[in-house]
Design a protein around this motif. Sequence first.
Motif, PDB file in Angstrom:
ATOM      1  N   LYS A 100      -1.599  11.342  -2.227  1.00  0.00           N
ATOM      2  CA  LYS A 100      -1.451   9.954  -2.687  1.00  0.00           C
ATOM      3  C   LYS A 100      -0.083   9.702  -3.301  1.00  0.00           C
ATOM      4  O   LYS A 100       0.314   8.557  -3.482  1.00  0.00           O
ATOM      5  CB  LYS A 100      -2.570   9.613  -3.677  1.00  0.00           C
ATOM      6  CG  LYS A 100      -3.947   9.623  -3.030  1.00  0.00           C
ATOM      7  CD  LYS A 100      -5.027   9.141  -3.974  1.00  0.00           C
ATOM      8  CE  LYS A 100      -6.389   9.095  -3.261  1.00  0.00           C
ATOM      9  NZ  LYS A 100      -7.456   8.579  -4.135  1.00  0.00           N
ATOM     10  N   LYS A 101       0.635  10.785  -3.621  1.00  0.00           N
ATOM     11  CA  LYS A 101       1.986  10.636  -4.166  1.00  0.00           C
ATOM     12  C   LYS A 101       3.057  10.747  -3.077  1.00  0.00           C
ATOM     13  O   LYS A 101       4.246  10.849  -3.376  1.00  0.00           O
ATOM     14  CB  LYS A 101       2.228  11.696  -5.246  1.00  0.00           C
ATOM     15  CG  LYS A 101       1.327  11.559  -6.471  1.00  0.00           C
ATOM     16  CD  LYS A 101       1.678  12.584  -7.523  1.00  0.00           C
ATOM     17  CE  LYS A 101       0.799  12.443  -8.749  1.00  0.00           C
ATOM     18  NZ  LYS A 101       1.032  11.167  -9.455  1.00  0.00           N
ATOM     19  N   ALA A 102       2.647  10.702  -1.822  1.00  0.00           N
ATOM     20  CA  ALA A 102       3.583  10.876  -0.707  1.00  0.00           C
ATOM     21  C   ALA A 102       4.639   9.776  -0.674  1.00  0.00           C
ATOM     22  O   ALA A 102       4.357   8.601  -0.939  1.00  0.00           O
ATOM     23  CB  ALA A 102       2.820  10.894   0.611  1.00  0.00           C
ATOM     24  N   MET A 105       0.829  -1.203   0.000  1.00  0.00           N
ATOM     25  CA  MET A 105       0.000   0.000   0.000  1.00  0.00           C
ATOM     26  C   MET A 105       0.868   1.260   0.000  1.00  0.00           C
ATOM     27  O   MET A 105       1.727   1.426   0.880  1.00  0.00           O
ATOM     28  CB  MET A 105      -0.894   0.012   1.241  1.00  0.00           C
ATOM     29  CG  MET A 105      -1.717   1.266   1.425  1.00  0.00           C
ATOM     30  SD  MET A 105      -3.195   1.335   0.381  1.00  0.00           S
ATOM     31  CE  MET A 105      -4.274   0.188   1.275  1.00  0.00           C
ATOM     32  N   PRO A 106       0.697   2.179  -0.961  1.00  0.00           N
ATOM     33  CA  PRO A 106       1.414   3.462  -0.910  1.00  0.00           C
ATOM     34  C   PRO A 106       1.050   4.218   0.362  1.00  0.00           C
ATOM     35  O   PRO A 106      -0.107   4.218   0.798  1.00  0.00           O
ATOM     36  CB  PRO A 106       0.910   4.193  -2.166  1.00  0.00           C
ATOM     37  CG  PRO A 106       0.405   3.108  -3.073  1.00  0.00           C
ATOM     38  CD  PRO A 106      -0.148   2.058  -2.169  1.00  0.00           C
ATOM     39  N   ILE A 107       2.027   4.894   0.953  1.00  0.00           N
ATOM     40  CA  ILE A 107       1.784   5.523   2.255  1.00  0.00           C
ATOM     41  C   ILE A 107       0.824   6.710   2.161  1.00  0.00           C
ATOM     42  O   ILE A 107       0.273   7.142   3.177  1.00  0.00           O
ATOM     43  CB  ILE A 107       3.099   5.956   2.921  1.00  0.00           C
ATOM     44  CG1 ILE A 107       3.800   7.055   2.119  1.00  0.00           C
ATOM     45  CG2 ILE A 107       4.015   4.759   3.140  1.00  0.00           C
ATOM     46  CD1 ILE A 107       4.945   7.721   2.877  1.00  0.00           C
ATOM     47  N   GLY A 108       0.613   7.248   0.966  1.00  0.00           N
ATOM     48  CA  GLY A 108      -0.319   8.369   0.816  1.00  0.00           C
ATOM     49  C   GLY A 108      -1.768   7.954   0.678  1.00  0.00           C
ATOM     50  O   GLY A 108      -2.659   8.799   0.635  1.00  0.00           O
ATOM     51  N   GLU A 109      -2.037   6.650   0.627  1.00  0.00           N
ATOM     52  CA  GLU A 109      -3.400   6.154   0.417  1.00  0.00           C
ATOM     53  C   GLU A 109      -4.130   5.893   1.732  1.00  0.00           C
ATOM     54  O   GLU A 109      -4.926   4.964   1.839  1.00  0.00           O
ATOM     55  CB  GLU A 109      -3.342   4.859  -0.413  1.00  0.00           C
ATOM     56  CG  GLU A 109      -2.886   5.038  -1.846  1.00  0.00           C
ATOM     57  CD  GLU A 109      -3.982   5.567  -2.749  1.00  0.00           C
ATOM     58  OE1 GLU A 109      -5.109   5.778  -2.263  1.00  0.00           O
ATOM     59  OE2 GLU A 109      -3.714   5.751  -3.944  1.00  0.00           O
ATOM     60  N   TYR A 110      -3.889   6.722   2.755  1.00  0.00           N
ATOM     61  CA  TYR A 110      -4.559   6.494   4.023  1.00  0.00           C
ATOM     62  C   TYR A 110      -6.032   6.875   3.931  1.00  0.00           C
ATOM     63  O   TYR A 110      -6.444   7.755   3.172  1.00  0.00           O
ATOM     64  CB  TYR A 110      -3.873   7.245   5.169  1.00  0.00           C
ATOM     65  CG  TYR A 110      -3.530   8.687   4.894  1.00  0.00           C
ATOM     66  CD1 TYR A 110      -4.465   9.700   5.083  1.00  0.00           C
ATOM     67  CD2 TYR A 110      -2.261   9.043   4.435  1.00  0.00           C
ATOM     68  CE1 TYR A 110      -4.149  11.018   4.837  1.00  0.00           C
ATOM     69  CE2 TYR A 110      -1.943  10.360   4.182  1.00  0.00           C
ATOM     70  CZ  TYR A 110      -2.887  11.345   4.386  1.00  0.00           C
ATOM     71  OH  TYR A 110      -2.571  12.650   4.129  1.00  0.00           O
ATOM     72  N   PHE A 111      -6.840   6.184   4.742  1.00  0.00           N
ATOM     73  CA  PHE A 111      -8.288   6.399   4.764  1.00  0.00           C
ATOM     74  C   PHE A 111      -8.673   7.503   5.738  1.00  0.00           C
ATOM     75  O   PHE A 111      -9.617   8.262   5.518  1.00  0.00           O
ATOM     76  CB  PHE A 111      -8.979   5.080   5.155  1.00  0.00           C
ATOM     77  CG  PHE A 111     -10.442   5.208   5.438  1.00  0.00           C
ATOM     78  CD1 PHE A 111     -11.357   5.257   4.402  1.00  0.00           C
ATOM     79  CD2 PHE A 111     -10.915   5.281   6.748  1.00  0.00           C
ATOM     80  CE1 PHE A 111     -12.720   5.368   4.660  1.00  0.00           C
ATOM     81  CE2 PHE A 111     -12.271   5.403   7.016  1.00  0.00           C
ATOM     82  CZ  PHE A 111     -13.174   5.440   5.973  1.00  0.00           C
TER      83      PHE A 111
END
Length: 308
Positions: free
Chosen positions: A147-149, A109-115
């Motif tokens: 999301k690009k983090a 999971m990319p780290i910028g995809e947090y909920f």
Amino acid sequence: MRLKSIHLGFDENSLTVYKAIANKHRLEILRLLSVEPHNVNELAEKLNLPFSTTATNVKKLEEANLISTELVPGRGTQKVNAKNLDRIIIDLFEKEKTEENNKKIIVDMPIGEYFDCCVKPHCGIVGENDYIGLQDDPRSFYDPFRKKAQLLFMRDGYVEYRFQNKVPYGATVKEIEVSAELCSEAPNHKLDWPSDITVWINNVELGTWTSPGDFGGRRGYLTPKWWLTNYTQYGLLKRFKVNEKGSYLDGTKLNNAIMIDDLRIKEYPFISLKIGIKEDAINKGGFNLFGNQFGNYEQGLLMSITIQ
């Protein structure tokens, strides 16, 4: 540009590489080729070695696929040696043997995809080439470009991720493991800056790792060159695992009674992963979370589920 790397373990192919680099002259050849390609004459001159000795060492590195040789036009046609890799990584964690009738589901999971998140300054989000939003402004954590983090940090708070539940209907979940590159969050960086970083799965607290500090001063293997070395550079890869026998941090059993059934994975369409600082934490030193292009490890939040 992503660095080319090789991961070595305990297999025969890795042994070939170990033998190839167990020589100071061959290591020096790799160092020289990391700067620019050289032919054997140039290498022999810089190493102050006979041509024949240098050629033998070059051949050993070629056989291990660490370097390559190609013909290029020059004064006539000449052979030029070039590196194949930027990094050699030794994995001391031996891959676990999974039972024959077990299967694994792996998601990075990319780290910028947090909920969801709760963020308190000092905080920020960093992309591959620049900051995302404003530093020390929690509102930046809601920027669409988050999301690009590749690095996110906060002095206090948490981030929550929701992984799609890909466990097939009727399957039995035997084990779940999550890993992330983490460290404390201090001004710039500070090696002695403890922080209690806690991990939850489906709102069940798995355990807390006390990070010893915020690591900087030397560049992380993946950290981009524009990011100053006096800032946070890399973390440590931490692994939380839960199975039928209990829960573990980096292979050491945790002092709790949490087992795989306590996570109630079959009851949700997603699997929640939360990383943060508890309100009653003794060491509130914040945390840094690294993506696959920052720090030392080419991964985001890696979740592995073993099913039967």
